[in-house]
Design a protein around this motif. Structure first.
Motif, short mmCIF file in Angstrom:
data_model
loop_
_atom_site.label_atom_id
_atom_site.label_comp_id
_atom_site.label_asym_id
_atom_site.label_seq_id
_atom_site.Cartn_x
_atom_site.Cartn_y
_atom_site.Cartn_z
N ARG A 163 1.09 -3.01 6.04
CA ARG A 163 -0.06 -2.37 6.09
C ARG A 163 -1.23 -3.30 7.08
NH1 ARG A 163 0.97 2.08 6.39
NH2 ARG A 163 1.01 3.51 4.94
N VAL B 118 5.71 2.64 6.06
CA VAL B 118 5.77 1.47 5.36
C VAL B 118 7.53 1.04 5.32
CG1 VAL B 118 3.85 1.68 3.64
CG2 VAL B 118 6.06 2.81 2.97
N ARG C 83 4.79 -4.72 1.87
CA ARG C 83 4.11 -3.55 1.98
C ARG C 83 2.78 -3.92 2.53
NH1 ARG C 83 4.24 2.03 0.03
NH2 ARG C 83 2.21 2.98 0.07
#
Length: 367
Positions: free
Chosen positions: A210, A218, A206
């Motif tokens: 990002r 995500v 994740r």
């Protein structure tokens, strides 16, 4: 016609990525006569830059379908409802296309978008042209058709409605969870053998996602989209792309396994491509976010492309070359066989249902 917007700050005035953006530069496109450069004003004080907000212009396209004759991709026509992509994936091979609009492949690509209003009407005109022969059209080959702006505009929904009325086959590639909004259209199209969807997942990490893909859903959310599509009866392919050497390649088997568990029935994998202005943008990103591994990552990228950041030759650009490329392909083959996934889509979609309806979107038939 395209309405061109002036950026809120001069190009190259920013150094370092803005919050929520991946690119750390906004160099002028290669077709521009002049470039701007940030210069220290001597005041020796740090100032926070204002937020870099997304701006959207509108274009009324004359045509919706773009043709290509590339020998190493499996389609000869495509549709892209947007120019630029707010998802902002730092590795996106489509970034150089923004230079043709007089804008930067850097932050402009992520923040200065063009929405093709009326693309459904243009598509209908294309499909009504005398002599048109239906073949699979690939949607989302350059920029994501389900990027955040789509939630407000609904251009893809309009396109799907036209596809359904004409009985035209299509494949869709996306990272956007907004695709779930259109399950009521996609399900019936899939039942008729007219649509398949590829969901792209580059990493399951994740935090890494990002940083690399700041405004894309995500990874977990994308897997949920696969589940939703599968429940609606839409065949889904997991696109484990791009695989980035020494950064995400160790996740290949895990990505394929998670997607299979979510309901994917097919898989594809393309190594990292860094055409044109993408190479320096990606290199800058790696040096900022993975400084300890930057030299190793870029060394592997060069190995992948014959000693260069990118080899554009047909037959090599989509597969890479050398030991790492062969090993990646072997790992993919083994994983696909073990998981019971098909390698790519195999057979094509149905084209025998194509027919030109009597009415148009604006003026339905009286009969």
């Amino acid at each position: 016609m395209v309405m061109v917007m002036e950026s809120s700050l001069p190009r190259a005035a920013r150094t370092g990525a803005a919050p929520g953006r991946a690119a750390g530069a906004n160099e002028a496109g290669r077709f521009e006569r002049h470039a701007r450069e940030a210069v220290d004003d001597g005041w020796d004080r740090e100032e926070d830059l204002p937020p870099l907000r997304t701006q959207v212009a509108e274009e009324r396209p004359r045509r919706a379908v773009t043709r290509n004759d590339s020998p190493d991709i499996g389609f000869d026509r495509s549709i892209n409802p947007y120019r630029g992509c707010e998802h902002g994936c730092i590795y996106c091979f489509a970034r150089p296309t923004h230079a043709f609009l007089g804008m930067s492949p850097g932050l402009d690509f992520e923040t200065r978008l063009v929405a093709k209003e009326g693309i459904a009407e243009a598509l209908e005109r294309d499909l009504r042209r005398p002599g048109y022969r239906p073949r699979r059209v690939a949607i989302g080959t350059a920029t994501d058709p389900y990027q955040p702006e789509e939630a407000k505009r609904g251009l893809m929904r309009d396109v799907l409605e036209v596809m359904g009325r004409f009985g035209h086959p299509a494949t869709i590639t996306t990272r956007g969870a907004t695709i779930e909004r259109d399950l009521d259209l996609l399900g019936p199209l899939a039942e008729r053998g007219l649509v398949r969807v590829a969901i792209s997942v580059t990493t399951l990490d994740r935090a890494l996602a990002r940083a690399m893909e700041p405004r894309a859903p995500v990874p977990k959310r994308r897997l949920q989209a696969i589940e939703a599509l599968d429940r609606a009866g839409v065949p889904v392919m997991i696109s484990a792309s791009p695989m980035i050497p020494a950064l995400t390649d160790h996740e290949l088997e895990a990505i394929l396994g998670a997607a299979r568990e979510a309901g994917a029935v097919a898989a594809s994998c393309i190594p990292l491509r860094l055409p044109g202005e993408v190479a320096p943008l990606f290199r800058q990103w790696v040096e900022e976010h993975r400084p300890d591994a930057a030299k190793r990552i870029m060394g592997r990228v060069n190995e992948l492309h014959g000693g260069r950041d990118y080899d554009p030759d047909f037959g090599k650009r989509m597969t890479g070359q050398g030991v790492w490329a062969r090993l990646l392909r072997r790992r993919f083959d083994v994983a696909v066989a073990r998981l019971g996934l098909s390698d790519g889509w195999g057979g094509d979609l149905r084209a025998d249902q194509f027919g030109v309806p009597l009415g148009t979107r604006e003026q339905p038939s009286l009969f």
